[in-house]
Design an enzyme around this catalytic site. Structure first.
Site, PDB file in Angstrom:
ATOM      1  N   GLY A 184       0.827  -1.206   0.000  1.00 51.10           N
ATOM      2  CA  GLY A 184       0.000   0.000   0.000  1.00 51.10           C
ATOM      3  C   GLY A 184       0.858   1.250   0.000  1.00 51.10           C
ATOM      4  O   GLY A 184       2.060   1.193  -0.245  1.00 51.10           O
ATOM      5  N   ASN A 185       0.225   2.381   0.260  1.00 54.08           N
ATOM      6  CA  ASN A 185       0.969   3.643   0.321  1.00 54.08           C
ATOM      7  C   ASN A 185       0.316   4.563   1.344  1.00 54.08           C
ATOM      8  O   ASN A 185      -0.711   4.225   1.930  1.00 54.08           O
ATOM      9  CB  ASN A 185       1.024   4.294  -1.062  1.00 54.08           C
TER      10      ASN A 185
END
Ligand code: CTP
Length: 449
Positions: A229-230
Protein backbone atom coordinates in the site's frame (compact mmCIF):
# COMPACT_ATOMS: atom_id res chain seq x y z
CA UNK A 1 6.46 32.53 -15.72
CA UNK A 2 3.61 31.95 -18.14
CA UNK A 3 1.39 35.08 -18.18
CA UNK A 4 -1.75 32.87 -18.01
CA UNK A 5 -0.60 31.46 -14.70
CA UNK A 6 -3.42 31.35 -12.14
CA UNK A 7 -2.42 32.71 -8.77
CA UNK A 8 -4.72 30.73 -6.55
CA UNK A 9 -3.79 32.54 -3.36
CA UNK A 10 -4.62 35.96 -4.76
CA UNK A 11 -8.02 34.69 -5.84
CA UNK A 12 -8.69 33.41 -2.35
CA UNK A 13 -7.36 36.25 -0.22
CA UNK A 14 -8.46 35.45 3.34
CA UNK A 15 -11.03 37.65 5.06
CA UNK A 16 -10.78 38.39 8.79
CA UNK A 17 -13.04 36.02 10.75
CA UNK A 18 -14.42 35.99 14.30
CA UNK A 19 -13.12 32.82 15.90
CA UNK A 20 -13.84 31.36 19.33
CA UNK A 21 -10.98 29.14 20.52
CA UNK A 22 -12.10 26.69 23.19
CA UNK A 23 -9.39 25.15 25.34
CA UNK A 24 -10.10 22.09 27.49
CA UNK A 25 -8.19 20.21 30.15
CA UNK A 26 -5.27 18.44 28.51
CA UNK A 27 -1.53 18.76 28.86
CA UNK A 28 -1.64 19.86 25.20
CA UNK A 29 -3.31 23.10 26.36
CA UNK A 30 0.19 24.58 26.26
CA UNK A 31 -0.16 24.63 22.44
CA UNK A 32 -3.31 26.81 22.58
CA UNK A 33 -1.39 30.13 22.72
CA UNK A 34 0.46 29.20 19.50
CA UNK A 35 -2.86 28.41 17.81
CA UNK A 36 -4.35 31.72 18.98
CA UNK A 37 -1.23 33.60 17.90
CA UNK A 38 -1.32 32.04 14.40
CA UNK A 39 -5.00 32.90 13.97
CA UNK A 40 -4.42 36.48 15.05
CA UNK A 41 -1.30 36.78 12.88
CA UNK A 42 -3.49 35.75 9.91
CA UNK A 43 -5.73 38.73 10.73
CA UNK A 44 -8.55 36.93 12.54
CA UNK A 45 -10.28 38.17 15.70
CA UNK A 46 -10.14 35.65 18.53
CA UNK A 47 -12.02 35.11 21.81
CA UNK A 48 -10.70 32.35 24.04
CA UNK A 49 -12.94 30.21 26.24
CA UNK A 50 -11.03 27.82 28.51
CA UNK A 51 -12.74 25.20 30.64
CA UNK A 52 -12.02 25.11 34.38
CA UNK A 53 -9.76 22.10 33.81
CA UNK A 54 -7.85 23.95 31.07
CA UNK A 55 -7.04 26.68 33.57
CA UNK A 56 -5.20 24.10 35.69
CA UNK A 57 -2.80 23.61 32.74
CA UNK A 58 -2.52 27.19 31.50
CA UNK A 59 -3.30 30.47 33.24
CA UNK A 60 -6.07 32.87 32.26
CA UNK A 61 -3.62 35.84 32.13
CA UNK A 62 -1.46 34.05 29.55
CA UNK A 63 -4.51 33.25 27.40
CA UNK A 64 -5.84 36.80 27.75
CA UNK A 65 -2.47 38.23 26.74
CA UNK A 66 -2.20 36.20 23.51
CA UNK A 67 -5.90 36.71 22.73
CA UNK A 68 -5.76 40.45 23.29
CA UNK A 69 -9.06 40.24 25.21
CA UNK A 70 -10.23 38.99 28.61
CA UNK A 71 -11.06 35.30 28.83
CA UNK A 72 -14.16 33.80 30.43
CA UNK A 73 -14.75 30.26 31.54
CA UNK A 74 -18.09 30.00 33.38
CA UNK A 75 -21.61 30.93 32.33
CA UNK A 76 -21.92 33.14 35.41
CA UNK A 77 -18.66 35.08 34.88
CA UNK A 78 -20.54 37.90 33.14
CA UNK A 79 -24.18 36.83 33.55
CA UNK A 80 -25.55 40.28 32.70
CA UNK A 81 -24.05 40.04 29.21
CA UNK A 82 -25.59 36.56 28.64
CA UNK A 83 -22.14 35.51 27.48
CA UNK A 84 -23.10 31.94 26.62
CA UNK A 85 -25.51 33.10 23.92
CA UNK A 86 -23.45 36.09 22.85
CA UNK A 87 -20.27 34.07 22.30
CA UNK A 88 -22.04 31.47 20.15
CA UNK A 89 -23.73 34.14 18.04
CA UNK A 90 -20.54 36.18 17.66
CA UNK A 91 -18.50 33.22 16.38
CA UNK A 92 -18.00 32.54 12.68
CA UNK A 93 -15.99 29.47 13.71
CA UNK A 94 -15.57 27.61 16.99
CA UNK A 95 -12.27 25.74 17.28
CA UNK A 96 -11.72 23.54 20.33
CA UNK A 97 -8.02 22.69 20.67
CA UNK A 98 -7.18 20.64 22.59
CA UNK A 99 -10.49 18.79 23.01
CA UNK A 100 -10.17 16.40 25.97
CA UNK A 101 -12.11 13.13 26.27
CA UNK A 102 -14.31 14.84 28.85
CA UNK A 103 -15.04 17.81 26.58
CA UNK A 104 -15.97 15.46 23.69
CA UNK A 105 -18.30 13.55 26.03
CA UNK A 106 -19.96 16.71 27.32
CA UNK A 107 -20.35 18.14 23.80
CA UNK A 108 -21.78 14.86 22.45
CA UNK A 109 -24.24 14.73 25.36
CA UNK A 110 -25.34 18.32 24.75
CA UNK A 111 -24.27 19.49 28.22
CA UNK A 112 -24.04 23.21 28.96
CA UNK A 113 -22.28 23.31 32.30
CA UNK A 114 -19.64 25.86 31.38
CA UNK A 115 -19.20 28.67 28.87
CA UNK A 116 -17.50 26.49 26.24
CA UNK A 117 -20.15 23.77 26.12
CA UNK A 118 -22.91 26.41 26.26
CA UNK A 119 -21.27 28.20 23.32
CA UNK A 120 -21.18 24.91 21.39
CA UNK A 121 -24.93 24.59 21.96
CA UNK A 122 -25.82 28.11 20.93
CA UNK A 123 -23.61 28.60 17.90
CA UNK A 124 -24.64 28.01 14.30
CA UNK A 125 -21.04 28.44 13.13
CA UNK A 126 -18.92 25.50 11.93
CA UNK A 127 -17.24 23.68 14.81
CA UNK A 128 -13.80 22.08 14.59
CA UNK A 129 -12.35 19.97 17.41
CA UNK A 130 -8.79 18.73 17.78
CA UNK A 131 -8.83 15.93 20.36
CA UNK A 132 -5.76 15.20 22.49
CA UNK A 133 -5.61 12.51 25.14
CA UNK A 134 -3.93 9.27 26.05
CA UNK A 135 -4.25 6.49 23.44
CA UNK A 136 -6.41 4.29 25.65
CA UNK A 137 -8.89 7.14 26.16
CA UNK A 138 -8.94 7.90 22.40
CA UNK A 139 -9.52 4.24 21.53
CA UNK A 140 -12.16 3.65 24.23
CA UNK A 141 -15.58 2.78 22.75
CA UNK A 142 -17.15 5.66 24.67
CA UNK A 143 -14.82 8.19 23.02
CA UNK A 144 -15.21 6.54 19.59
CA UNK A 145 -18.98 6.81 20.01
CA UNK A 146 -18.77 10.46 21.05
CA UNK A 147 -16.52 11.29 18.08
CA UNK A 148 -18.93 9.52 15.68
CA UNK A 149 -21.87 11.40 17.18
CA UNK A 150 -20.14 14.74 16.81
CA UNK A 151 -19.04 13.97 13.24
CA UNK A 152 -22.58 12.98 12.29
CA UNK A 153 -23.72 16.37 13.59
CA UNK A 154 -21.27 18.05 11.25
CA UNK A 155 -18.42 18.75 13.66
CA UNK A 156 -15.01 18.52 11.97
CA UNK A 157 -12.79 16.31 14.11
CA UNK A 158 -9.05 16.52 13.41
CA UNK A 159 -7.65 13.07 14.13
CA UNK A 160 -4.83 13.19 16.68
CA UNK A 161 -1.29 12.33 15.62
CA UNK A 162 0.55 9.25 16.80
CA UNK A 163 3.74 9.76 18.79
CA UNK A 164 5.27 9.63 22.26
CA UNK A 165 2.66 10.53 24.88
CA UNK A 166 2.96 12.22 28.25
CA UNK A 167 4.04 9.70 30.87
CA UNK A 168 4.98 6.43 29.24
CA UNK A 169 3.73 5.05 25.97
CA UNK A 170 3.43 5.75 22.29
CA UNK A 171 0.28 5.90 20.19
CA UNK A 172 -2.51 8.05 18.75
CA UNK A 173 -3.56 10.94 20.95
CA UNK A 174 -1.10 13.77 20.39
CA UNK A 175 -2.40 17.19 19.41
CA UNK A 176 -1.21 17.94 15.84
CA UNK A 177 1.04 20.96 15.38
CA UNK A 178 -0.67 24.38 15.65
CA UNK A 179 -0.05 25.16 11.95
CA UNK A 180 -1.94 22.03 10.89
CA UNK A 181 -4.83 22.74 13.25
CA UNK A 182 -5.17 26.31 12.02
CA UNK A 183 -5.05 25.19 8.35
CA UNK A 184 -7.75 22.56 8.91
CA UNK A 185 -9.95 24.93 10.91
CA UNK A 186 -9.81 27.65 8.27
CA UNK A 187 -10.44 25.08 5.53
CA UNK A 188 -13.58 23.93 7.40
CA UNK A 189 -14.70 27.55 7.56
CA UNK A 190 -14.25 27.94 3.79
CA UNK A 191 -16.08 24.67 3.10
CA UNK A 192 -19.00 25.77 5.29
CA UNK A 193 -19.14 29.08 3.42
CA UNK A 194 -19.20 27.29 0.06
CA UNK A 195 -21.91 24.87 1.19
CA UNK A 196 -23.98 27.75 2.52
CA UNK A 197 -23.57 29.62 -0.76
CA UNK A 198 -24.68 26.55 -2.71
CA UNK A 199 -27.67 26.03 -0.39
CA UNK A 200 -28.65 29.68 -0.81
CA UNK A 201 -28.82 29.11 -4.53
CA UNK A 202 -25.62 30.93 -5.41
CA UNK A 203 -24.86 30.19 -9.05
CA UNK A 204 -23.11 26.86 -9.36
CA UNK A 205 -21.14 26.99 -12.57
CA UNK A 206 -20.73 23.21 -12.47
CA UNK A 207 -24.47 22.51 -12.12
CA UNK A 208 -25.44 19.68 -14.44
CA UNK A 209 -21.85 18.39 -14.59
CA UNK A 210 -20.64 15.05 -13.30
CA UNK A 211 -17.16 15.06 -11.76
CA UNK A 212 -15.48 11.79 -10.79
CA UNK A 213 -12.58 11.94 -8.32
CA UNK A 214 -10.41 9.03 -7.24
CA UNK A 215 -8.93 9.46 -3.77
CA UNK A 216 -6.78 7.55 -1.29
CA UNK A 217 -4.30 4.79 -1.98
CA UNK A 218 -4.85 1.34 -3.45
CA UNK A 219 -3.95 -1.83 -1.54
CA UNK A 220 -2.66 -4.90 -3.37
CA UNK A 221 -3.10 -8.08 -1.32
CA UNK A 222 -0.21 -10.48 -0.80
CA UNK A 223 -2.14 -12.94 1.33
CA UNK A 224 -5.31 -12.75 3.46
CA UNK A 225 -3.68 -10.38 5.97
CA UNK A 226 -1.01 -8.39 4.12
CA UNK A 227 -0.96 -5.88 1.30
CA UNK A 228 1.29 -3.50 -0.64
CA UNK A 229 0.00 0.00 0.00
CA UNK A 230 0.97 3.64 0.32
CA UNK A 231 0.53 6.58 2.70
CA UNK A 232 -2.11 8.57 0.78
CA UNK A 233 -4.84 9.91 3.10
CA UNK A 234 -7.29 10.85 0.35
CA UNK A 235 -7.41 14.41 1.65
CA UNK A 236 -6.48 16.12 -1.63
CA UNK A 237 -9.00 14.11 -3.66
CA UNK A 238 -11.78 14.71 -1.14
CA UNK A 239 -10.97 18.43 -1.06
CA UNK A 240 -11.37 18.50 -4.86
CA UNK A 241 -14.67 16.61 -4.56
CA UNK A 242 -15.90 19.11 -1.95
CA UNK A 243 -14.86 22.09 -4.08
CA UNK A 244 -16.61 20.64 -7.17
CA UNK A 245 -19.78 19.89 -5.17
CA UNK A 246 -19.77 23.45 -3.79
CA UNK A 247 -19.96 24.70 -7.40
CA UNK A 248 -23.00 22.55 -8.07
CA UNK A 249 -21.42 19.47 -9.69
CA UNK A 250 -22.72 15.96 -9.11
CA UNK A 251 -19.67 14.27 -7.63
CA UNK A 252 -18.60 10.63 -7.35
CA UNK A 253 -15.60 9.80 -5.17
CA UNK A 254 -13.97 6.45 -5.89
CA UNK A 255 -12.26 5.89 -2.56
CA UNK A 256 -9.30 3.55 -2.20
CA UNK A 257 -9.11 3.51 1.57
CA UNK A 258 -9.31 7.26 2.03
CA UNK A 259 -9.18 7.86 5.79
CA UNK A 260 -12.64 7.63 7.43
CA UNK A 261 -12.25 11.07 9.00
CA UNK A 262 -11.52 12.55 5.57
CA UNK A 263 -14.53 10.85 3.94
CA UNK A 264 -16.72 11.99 6.84
CA UNK A 265 -16.07 15.60 5.85
CA UNK A 266 -17.43 15.19 2.30
CA UNK A 267 -20.75 16.95 1.68
CA UNK A 268 -23.61 14.44 2.10
CA UNK A 269 -24.66 14.60 -1.57
CA UNK A 270 -21.31 13.20 -2.79
CA UNK A 271 -21.50 9.53 -3.85
CA UNK A 272 -18.72 7.34 -2.47
CA UNK A 273 -17.65 4.11 -4.22
CA UNK A 274 -15.22 2.12 -2.04
CA UNK A 275 -12.52 0.02 -3.71
CA UNK A 276 -9.35 -1.75 -2.63
CA UNK A 277 -7.05 -2.65 -5.55
CA UNK A 278 -5.87 -0.77 -8.62
CA UNK A 279 -7.94 -3.09 -10.85
CA UNK A 280 -11.07 -2.36 -8.79
CA UNK A 281 -10.26 1.34 -8.91
CA UNK A 282 -9.91 1.22 -12.70
CA UNK A 283 -13.26 -0.55 -13.11
CA UNK A 284 -15.07 1.79 -10.72
CA UNK A 285 -13.57 4.95 -12.26
CA UNK A 286 -14.37 3.82 -15.80
CA UNK A 287 -17.94 2.88 -14.83
CA UNK A 288 -18.54 6.23 -13.12
CA UNK A 289 -16.84 8.08 -15.99
CA UNK A 290 -19.31 6.78 -18.59
CA UNK A 291 -21.24 10.07 -18.21
CA UNK A 292 -18.54 12.20 -16.57
CA UNK A 293 -17.55 15.68 -17.67
CA UNK A 294 -14.30 15.49 -15.74
CA UNK A 295 -12.27 12.76 -14.06
CA UNK A 296 -9.62 13.68 -11.51
CA UNK A 297 -7.18 10.90 -10.69
CA UNK A 298 -5.97 12.00 -7.27
CA UNK A 299 -5.58 8.45 -5.93
CA UNK A 300 -2.13 7.00 -5.39
CA UNK A 301 -2.33 3.87 -7.53
CA UNK A 302 0.04 0.94 -6.96
CA UNK A 303 2.12 0.53 -10.11
CA UNK A 304 2.58 -3.19 -9.41
CA UNK A 305 0.64 -5.97 -7.72
CA UNK A 306 1.76 -9.43 -6.56
CA UNK A 307 1.44 -11.86 -9.48
CA UNK A 308 -0.36 -14.27 -7.16
CA UNK A 309 -2.30 -13.73 -3.97
CA UNK A 310 -1.72 -16.53 -1.47
CA UNK A 311 -4.93 -18.13 -0.18
CA UNK A 312 -3.34 -18.69 3.20
CA UNK A 313 -1.02 -16.57 5.31
CA UNK A 314 2.61 -16.54 4.10
CA UNK A 315 4.58 -18.27 6.87
CA UNK A 316 8.10 -17.72 8.11
CA UNK A 317 8.15 -21.29 9.40
CA UNK A 318 6.99 -24.33 7.43
CA UNK A 319 5.52 -27.47 9.00
CA UNK A 320 5.56 -29.31 5.68
CA UNK A 321 9.35 -28.85 5.38
CA UNK A 322 9.85 -30.51 8.78
CA UNK A 323 10.16 -33.91 7.14
CA UNK A 324 7.57 -35.38 9.48
CA UNK A 325 9.38 -34.37 12.70
CA UNK A 326 6.64 -31.83 13.49
CA UNK A 327 9.37 -29.25 14.18
CA UNK A 328 8.68 -26.13 12.04
CA UNK A 329 11.54 -25.19 9.69
CA UNK A 330 12.44 -21.58 9.11
CA UNK A 331 11.96 -20.52 5.47
CA UNK A 332 14.19 -18.26 3.36
CA UNK A 333 12.80 -14.74 2.78
CA UNK A 334 10.16 -15.05 0.05
CA UNK A 335 10.64 -13.47 -3.36
CA UNK A 336 7.33 -12.00 -4.47
CA UNK A 337 6.96 -11.64 -8.25
CA UNK A 338 5.03 -8.52 -9.25
CA UNK A 339 3.05 -7.71 -12.37
CA UNK A 340 2.32 -4.21 -13.64
CA UNK A 341 -1.07 -2.62 -13.04
CA UNK A 342 -2.75 -0.81 -15.93
CA UNK A 343 -2.19 2.95 -16.11
CA UNK A 344 -5.73 4.09 -15.37
CA UNK A 345 -5.10 7.75 -16.19
CA UNK A 346 -3.45 7.02 -19.53
CA UNK A 347 -6.28 4.58 -20.31
CA UNK A 348 -8.88 7.32 -19.81
CA UNK A 349 -7.10 9.30 -22.54
CA UNK A 350 -6.41 6.50 -25.05
CA UNK A 351 -9.69 4.63 -24.51
CA UNK A 352 -12.28 7.14 -23.17
CA UNK A 353 -15.13 5.46 -21.28
CA UNK A 354 -17.63 8.03 -22.53
CA UNK A 355 -19.27 6.81 -25.72
CA UNK A 356 -21.58 9.71 -26.65
CA UNK A 357 -18.90 11.78 -28.33
CA UNK A 358 -18.60 14.29 -25.45
CA UNK A 359 -15.03 14.90 -24.27
CA UNK A 360 -14.26 14.03 -20.66
CA UNK A 361 -11.66 16.36 -19.16
CA UNK A 362 -8.96 14.14 -17.68
CA UNK A 363 -6.87 15.48 -14.79
CA UNK A 364 -3.97 13.65 -13.18
CA UNK A 365 -1.57 14.19 -10.34
CA UNK A 366 2.14 13.59 -10.38
CA UNK A 367 3.79 13.23 -7.01
CA UNK A 368 7.50 13.67 -7.63
CA UNK A 369 10.62 13.88 -5.51
CA UNK A 370 13.11 14.73 -8.27
CA UNK A 371 16.27 12.67 -8.60
CA UNK A 372 19.60 12.51 -10.41
CA UNK A 373 17.71 12.24 -13.75
CA UNK A 374 15.85 15.53 -13.32
CA UNK A 375 14.05 17.88 -10.94
CA UNK A 376 10.37 17.70 -9.95
CA UNK A 377 9.21 19.75 -12.94
CA UNK A 378 11.32 17.86 -15.49
CA UNK A 379 9.80 14.59 -14.31
CA UNK A 380 6.35 16.21 -14.26
CA UNK A 381 6.64 17.49 -17.85
CA UNK A 382 7.80 14.10 -19.10
CA UNK A 383 4.88 12.45 -17.30
CA UNK A 384 2.39 14.98 -18.74
CA UNK A 385 3.54 14.13 -22.27
CA UNK A 386 3.54 10.39 -21.54
CA UNK A 387 0.06 10.27 -19.99
CA UNK A 388 -1.63 12.84 -22.23
CA UNK A 389 -4.09 14.05 -19.58
CA UNK A 390 -5.66 17.46 -20.26
CA UNK A 391 -4.16 18.73 -16.99
CA UNK A 392 -1.48 17.26 -14.73
CA UNK A 393 -0.97 18.75 -11.25
CA UNK A 394 2.64 18.19 -10.27
CA UNK A 395 3.58 18.37 -6.61
CA UNK A 396 6.77 17.74 -4.71
CA UNK A 397 6.53 14.99 -2.14
CA UNK A 398 8.88 14.04 0.63
CA UNK A 399 8.44 12.93 4.17
CA UNK A 400 6.92 16.24 5.27
CA UNK A 401 5.47 17.73 2.10
CA UNK A 402 2.49 16.69 0.04
CA UNK A 403 1.26 13.77 2.11
CA UNK A 404 -1.05 13.98 5.12
CA UNK A 405 -2.39 17.15 6.64
CA UNK A 406 0.17 19.65 5.39
CA UNK A 407 0.09 22.59 3.02
CA UNK A 408 1.30 21.85 -0.48
CA UNK A 409 2.00 23.44 -3.82
CA UNK A 410 1.25 22.28 -7.35
CA UNK A 411 2.29 23.34 -10.83
CA UNK A 412 -0.36 22.46 -13.40
CA UNK A 413 0.84 21.35 -16.84
CA UNK A 414 -1.09 20.68 -20.02
CA UNK A 415 -0.76 17.53 -22.14
CA UNK A 416 2.30 18.99 -23.84
CA UNK A 417 4.06 19.59 -20.52
CA UNK A 418 3.59 23.39 -20.65
CA UNK A 419 2.83 25.19 -17.39
CA UNK A 420 -0.72 26.61 -17.29
CA UNK A 421 -1.16 27.45 -13.61
CA UNK A 422 0.32 27.33 -10.12
CA UNK A 423 -1.49 26.95 -6.81
CA UNK A 424 -0.31 26.66 -3.24
CA UNK A 425 -1.70 26.67 0.27
CA UNK A 426 -3.87 24.20 2.12
CA UNK A 427 -5.20 21.18 0.22
CA UNK A 428 -8.53 23.01 0.21
CA UNK A 429 -7.00 26.06 -1.49
CA UNK A 430 -5.17 23.89 -4.01
CA UNK A 431 -8.42 21.99 -4.65
CA UNK A 432 -10.35 25.21 -5.25
CA UNK A 433 -7.73 26.43 -7.71
CA UNK A 434 -7.83 23.13 -9.62
CA UNK A 435 -11.63 23.11 -9.73
CA UNK A 436 -11.47 26.69 -10.99
CA UNK A 437 -9.31 25.50 -13.89
CA UNK A 438 -11.60 22.54 -14.55
CA UNK A 439 -14.70 24.75 -14.53
CA UNK A 440 -13.06 27.26 -16.86
CA UNK A 441 -12.16 24.52 -19.35
CA UNK A 442 -15.57 22.83 -19.18
CA UNK A 443 -17.51 26.07 -19.46
CA UNK A 444 -15.43 27.33 -22.38
CA UNK A 445 -16.64 24.30 -24.36
CA UNK A 446 -20.30 24.31 -23.36
CA UNK A 447 -22.01 26.52 -20.79
CA UNK A 448 -23.18 24.69 -17.67
CA UNK A 449 -26.92 24.10 -17.28
N1 CTP B 1 -1.97 6.53 -12.13
C1 CTP B 1 -2.89 5.70 -12.72
N2 CTP B 1 -2.64 4.36 -12.81
C2 CTP B 1 -1.48 3.85 -12.37
C3 CTP B 1 -0.51 4.71 -11.77
C4 CTP B 1 -0.80 6.04 -11.67
O1 CTP B 1 -3.95 6.17 -13.11
N3 CTP B 1 -1.24 2.57 -12.50
C5 CTP B 1 -2.29 7.96 -12.05
C6 CTP B 1 -2.30 8.58 -10.67
O2 CTP B 1 -3.61 8.54 -10.11
C7 CTP B 1 -1.86 10.00 -10.95
C8 CTP B 1 -0.93 9.86 -12.14
O3 CTP B 1 -1.26 8.62 -12.74
O4 CTP B 1 -2.94 10.81 -11.34
C9 CTP B 1 0.53 9.86 -11.85
O5 CTP B 1 0.85 8.88 -10.89
P1 CTP B 1 2.36 8.59 -10.52
O6 CTP B 1 2.40 7.51 -9.51
O7 CTP B 1 3.04 9.89 -10.21
O8 CTP B 1 2.92 8.10 -11.95
P2 CTP B 1 3.48 6.75 -12.47
O9 CTP B 1 2.75 6.42 -13.72
O10 CTP B 1 3.48 5.73 -11.40
O11 CTP B 1 4.96 7.14 -12.91
P3 CTP B 1 6.38 6.95 -12.16
O12 CTP B 1 6.29 5.71 -11.34
O13 CTP B 1 7.34 6.84 -13.29
O14 CTP B 1 6.58 8.18 -11.35
Amino acid sequence: MNPQTTRARDAHAPRARRIVVGVSGSIAAYKAPSIIRLLRAAGHEVRTVPTAAALRFIGAPALAAVTGAPVQSGVFDDAAAVAHVQMGEWAELVLVAPASADLLARAAAGRADDLLTATLLTTTAPVVMAPAMHTQMWNHPATRHNVDTLRRRGVTIIDPDAGPLTGSGYGAGRLPEPEQIVARALAALDAARDTAAAAAGAPGDLAGRHVVVSAGGTREPLDPVRYLGNRSSGRQGCAIATAAAARGARVTVVSAHAEPGVLAELPPQVDIVPVTTAMELRDAVRAAAADADAVVMAAAVADFRPAEVADTKLKKHSLRASGGTGEPVRQAAPVIPLVENPDILAGLVTDPPRQDGEHTLVVGFAAETGDADGDVLAHGAAKARRKGADLLAVNAVGTDQGFGDVPNAVVVLDAGGTEVARAQGTKQEVAEALVELIAARLNSRRPSV
